[in-house]
Design an enzyme around this catalytic site. Structure first.
Site, PDB file in Angstrom:
ATOM      1  N   LEU A 137       0.865  -1.171   0.000  1.00  0.00           N
ATOM      2  CA  LEU A 137       0.000   0.000   0.000  1.00  0.00           C
ATOM      3  C   LEU A 137       0.907   1.228   0.000  1.00  0.00           C
ATOM      4  O   LEU A 137       1.984   1.218   0.610  1.00  0.00           O
ATOM      5  CB  LEU A 137      -0.896   0.041   1.254  1.00  0.00           C
ATOM      6  CG  LEU A 137      -2.029  -0.988   1.358  1.00  0.00           C
ATOM      7  CD1 LEU A 137      -2.792  -0.784   2.667  1.00  0.00           C
ATOM      8  CD2 LEU A 137      -2.975  -0.912   0.178  1.00  0.00           C
ATOM      9  N   ASP A 138       0.473   2.282  -0.670  1.00  0.00           N
ATOM     10  CA  ASP A 138       1.234   3.524  -0.635  1.00  0.00           C
ATOM     11  C   ASP A 138       1.407   3.996   0.806  1.00  0.00           C
ATOM     12  O   ASP A 138       0.578   3.693   1.677  1.00  0.00           O
ATOM     13  CB  ASP A 138       0.516   4.611  -1.426  1.00  0.00           C
ATOM     14  CG  ASP A 138       0.424   4.297  -2.920  1.00  0.00           C
ATOM     15  OD1 ASP A 138       1.306   3.573  -3.414  1.00  0.00           O
ATOM     16  OD2 ASP A 138      -0.527   4.765  -3.565  1.00  0.00           O
ATOM     17  N   ARG A 139       2.461   4.767   1.045  1.00  0.00           N
ATOM     18  CA  ARG A 139       2.742   5.272   2.386  1.00  0.00           C
ATOM     19  C   ARG A 139       1.513   5.918   3.029  1.00  0.00           C
ATOM     20  O   ARG A 139       1.212   5.685   4.201  1.00  0.00           O
ATOM     21  CB  ARG A 139       3.881   6.296   2.329  1.00  0.00           C
ATOM     22  CG  ARG A 139       4.248   6.876   3.696  1.00  0.00           C
ATOM     23  CD  ARG A 139       4.918   8.241   3.537  1.00  0.00           C
ATOM     24  NE  ARG A 139       6.193   8.141   2.880  1.00  0.00           N
ATOM     25  CZ  ARG A 139       7.366   8.043   3.521  1.00  0.00           C
ATOM     26  NH1 ARG A 139       7.388   8.026   4.847  1.00  0.00           N
ATOM     27  NH2 ARG A 139       8.489   7.962   2.832  1.00  0.00           N
ATOM     28  N   ARG A 238      -5.891   5.970  -7.571  1.00  0.00           N
ATOM     29  CA  ARG A 238      -5.608   7.404  -7.584  1.00  0.00           C
ATOM     30  C   ARG A 238      -5.640   7.975  -9.005  1.00  0.00           C
ATOM     31  O   ARG A 238      -6.173   9.060  -9.242  1.00  0.00           O
ATOM     32  CB  ARG A 238      -4.258   7.661  -6.906  1.00  0.00           C
ATOM     33  CG  ARG A 238      -4.271   7.295  -5.432  1.00  0.00           C
ATOM     34  CD  ARG A 238      -2.876   7.171  -4.841  1.00  0.00           C
ATOM     35  NE  ARG A 238      -2.175   8.463  -4.849  1.00  0.00           N
ATOM     36  CZ  ARG A 238      -0.932   8.608  -4.398  1.00  0.00           C
ATOM     37  NH1 ARG A 238      -0.271   7.553  -3.914  1.00  0.00           N
ATOM     38  NH2 ARG A 238      -0.353   9.797  -4.421  1.00  0.00           N
TER      39      ARG A 238
END
Length: 297
Positions: A137-139, A238
């Site tokens: 998962l993205d930060r 996104r």
């Protein structure tokens, strides 16, 4: 009558096989050769598992065929971290809920990451294994993730991810009102030289991506949208949200500056997969973040 464990293992636990209906505490008093207080302390310290899942309630109902694992150490300290919580754990994998603001694994100059925290936890519990990354998962994205505890499980998950995972959904707050109740976005995604992912309606040499969306709530300012991934590409939600003309709020990369709660409004809230070893259906769901819902009161 006392019974011996079905096996002694090197994973730090004694393992028992249940042969009749019983409450967990009663079963352990009869079979584990430990005092009531010691068993309660081990339960409180998250040192007892039933069918691989940590159990803390003394009146948990056992059924014939279940397996009970008791920590050999005096007590396993409860896991506490400001960055994540453990949702499920067995001898092959760990499911966690990650908070926003921490990387899934080491990268760049960031010293702290989820893998490192889990490695320290496993070392502390003398589990003789490490956390192996199988997806990311993205930060700044929060939510559910799974880590393998051995190389074999990691390889099975990595190589068969799209067959094993049968439902993965995210919740997001998008900028402005999304008029459509739902739909599907599909196109090709590819990184440019600056590592920005861009989309194309024609094959641009990238990877084909499919995202389904469903609007749960809306105002004139924001929309609460559920996304279901059919493919799992880098920054897929996104980019696709930006393609809709309604970028994810708080997105510094693909957004429009709309940042109502000072974080990326993206949360992985449903993760369902077939256990890579046992074949059991594993289904996890976390609540929609209250900070997201606060925008729709």
């Amino acid at each position: 009558m006392k019974y011996s464990p079905i096996r002694n293992s090197d994973d730090g636990y004694r393992h028992y096989k249940v042969d009749k209906d019983s409450l967990l505490l009663e079963y352990l008093i009869a079979n584990a050769n430990e005092s009531r207080n010691k068993i309660k302390a081990t339960l409180h310290g998250r040192g007892i598992k039933v069918d691989g899942k940590t159990v803390t309630q003394f009146d948990f109902q056992l059924k014939p065929g279940m397996s009970v694992s008791v920590s050999k150490s005096k007590k396993n300290e409860p896991f506490k971290s400001r960055y994540l919580k453990i949702v499920y754990e067995d001898r092959w994998l760990i499911v966690i809920e990650k908070n926003a603001g921490i990387l899934s694994m080491a990268g760049g100059h960031a010293a702290l990451n989820v893998k490192k925290i889990l490695d320290n936890y496993l070392q502390h519990n003398r589990s003789r294994c490490n956390a192996h990354v199988v997806h990311r998962l993205d930060r700044d994205t929060s939510g559910l993730m799974v880590y393998a505890k051995d190389i074999e499980t990691e390889k099975i998950l990595e190589h068969n991810w799209h067959d094993i995972v049968y439902d993965r959904r995210y919740i997001a707050v998008l900028s402005r009102e999304v008029i459509e109740d739902g739909g599907t976005i599909s196109n090709w995604l590819k990184d440019n030289k600056a590592y920005i992912t861009y989309s194309s309606d024609t094959d641009n040499g990238g990877k084909y991506a499919i995202t389904h969306f469903h609007v749960l709530r809306r105002t004139t300012d924001y929309s609460l949208v559920e996304f279901k991934l059919e493919t799992g590409r880098k920054n897929q939600i996104r980019v696709h949200a930006a393609d809709m003309g309604h970028p994810v709020c708080g997105d510094p990369k693909y957004g429009n500056g709309d940042n109502p709660i000072q974080r990326l409004c993206l949360h992985a809230y449903i993760l369902c997969f077939t256990h890579p070893i046992t074949g059991e259906r594993m289904e996890f769901e976390t609540p929609i973040p209250s900070s997201f819902l606060s925008l729709f009161k």
